[in-house]
Scaffold this motif. Structure first.
Motif, mmCIF file in Angstrom:
data_model
loop_
_atom_site.group_PDB
_atom_site.id
_atom_site.type_symbol
_atom_site.label_atom_id
_atom_site.label_comp_id
_atom_site.label_asym_id
_atom_site.label_seq_id
_atom_site.Cartn_x
_atom_site.Cartn_y
_atom_site.Cartn_z
ATOM 1 N N THR A 55 0.833 -1.205 0.000
ATOM 2 C CA THR A 55 0.000 0.000 0.000
ATOM 3 C C THR A 55 0.869 1.256 0.000
ATOM 4 N N ASP A 83 -6.903 -0.146 3.884
ATOM 5 C CA ASP A 83 -6.031 0.128 2.752
ATOM 6 C C ASP A 83 -6.749 0.986 1.706
ATOM 7 N N GLU A 132 -4.114 -4.908 -5.332
ATOM 8 C CA GLU A 132 -3.294 -5.295 -4.178
ATOM 9 C C GLU A 132 -3.914 -6.546 -3.576
HETATM 10 MG MG LIG Z 1 -1.755 -3.105 2.194
#
Ligand SMILES: [Mg+2]
Ligand SMILES: Nc1nc2c(ncn2[C@@H]2O[C@H](COP(=O)(O)OP(=O)(O)OP(=O)(O)O)[C@@H](O)[C@H]2O)c(=O)[nH]1
Ligand SMILES: [Zn+2]
Lengths: 233, 115
Positions: A55, A83, A132
């Motif tokens: 992140t 996130d 992600e």
């Molecule tokens: Mg993360």
């Protein structure tokens, strides 16, 4: 009598299947890829252990490229919106997927994420879509999501023996990022050693070492991202 | 624990195969797991046992897992080397030490035996 193969249905029979257990996932992932391309984007699936700096790398990348490229993010976590909130604070479209316990994203969940992102975009296009994955160096490597490039990240504090211990993540990736290089003075970590081990598993890997904190090594990362977005038309 | 989701997918595939072939009992399920698949054979087996118990169709089913030997390809001369588990030290043809895993990343449903 059985309609499918015409056998008498009494004795035991052997069906030859020879099909990947991932066939359904992979077929869905192919649809995702086409959907992502219809949004104009190149998708990057980021795989690493929890806390390797995925992140943070995205935040810094948006700082550098946010004006120049249209970036979207799909965040995968077991729980929480945290996130996604960090990415939203940077002003780019983001969707949080929570797996509710599962240790990886799969193509079906990603499909939902792409639709949610598309509705946020309301007709606008993207250049780059970052996905992600859930922090985990093992499970996500099995599931193709429809990405164009796969990234595996190891941070300096994790140690240089990770390619040998987690080969699958390296075999299936295009890029290997060594993150948190600013911490090199405090750890017994050799970039040459880990690079060599990773290339043994996958000689085609592109290796980059960088720090999101100091910005060291960022030029090659950024220029690689730019090169992905060069349009041939 | 991605083994669990793979087994869930396998069971729903088996259920539709059973419907197609009008059987109410599956005897043997044969699966191949590559050594570079990132899938743990024991976890896969365990997930199968737990989930199969809950299913009428699968309650007597046996899971047979085949793990083929590892295959490496020499990066220099393309020679293919087959080993049980440890990676080979060097190529038997050209002595190069750059040997790259070749395949072995799959998980495949091979055969289903049913009544
Ligand atoms: Mg993360
Ligand atoms: N020193 C240093 N710390 C970093 C760097 N990048 C990230 N961190 C720190 O590492 C910790 C984890 O970073 P995140 O970016 O949240 O990691 P992540 O991979 O997204 O974590 P999960 O999503 O939970 O898997 C944070 O405390 C960051 O500040 C870096 O380049 N150098
Ligand atoms: Zn050779």
């Amino acid at each position: 009598m059985c309609d499918a193969c015409g056998c008498d249905g009494t004795s035991s029979k052997v069906l030859e299947i020879n099909q990947s257990l991932l066939a359904a996932n992979n077929a869905m992932a192919e649809k995702n890829r086409i959907h992502i391309e219809s949004l104009g984007a190149v998708a990057i699936n980021m795989i690493s252990s929890p806390g390797s700096g995925k992140t943070t790398l995205l935040e810094k990348t948006i700082d550098v490229l946010g004006e120049e490229l249209r970036i979207g993010v799909i965040e995968g976590d077991i729980e929480t919106e945290r996130d996604a909130e960090r990415i939203r604070a940077k002003g780019v479209p983001v969707v949080q997927l929570t797996t509710g316990g599962a240790c990886h994203l799969d193509a079906a969940l990603t499909h939902r994420g792409i639709h949610e992102l598309e509705s946020q975009l309301s007709g606008k296009k993207l250049d780059l879509l970052f996905i992600e994955n859930v922090g985990n160096l093992v499970c996500p490597a099995t599931f193709y999501l429809g990405e164009h490039r796969r990234l595996v990240i190891i941070s300096v504090p994790e140690g240089p023996d990770k390619p040998a211990k987690y080969p699958r993540a390296f075999i299936g990736s295009h890029v290997f990022i060594i993150s948190k290089t600013d911490l090199m003075p405090y750890f017994d970590f050799s970039i040459d050693y880990i690079t060599d081990d990773a290339l043994r598993l996958n000689p085609e890997l592109r290796v980059m070492a960088l720090s999101s904190t100091s910005g060291e090594g960022f030029e090659s990362w950024i220029s690689w991202l730019r090169s992905l977005c060069i349009r041939t038309v | 624990m991605h083994e669990l989701s793979l087994v869930q997918g396998l069971l729903s595939q088996l259920e539709s195969l059973a419907r197609q072939h009008k059987t109410s009992s599956i005897r043997i399920v044969r699966v191949e797991i590559g050594q570079f698949s990132g899938i743990v054979v024991d976890s896969f087996q365990f997930a199968f046992e737990v989930l199969a118990k809950e299913s009428f169709l699968m309650k007597n089913a046996e899971l047979e897992i085949r793990v083929p030997p590892m295959q490496y390809k020499c990066f220099q001369c393309q020679n293919v080397l087959v080993v049980d588990n440890e990676p080979p030290a060097m190529c038997s043809k050209c002595q190069s030490t750059l040997l790259v895993p070749d395949g072995g990343d799959g998980v495949i449903l091979l055969q289903v035996e049913m009544d």
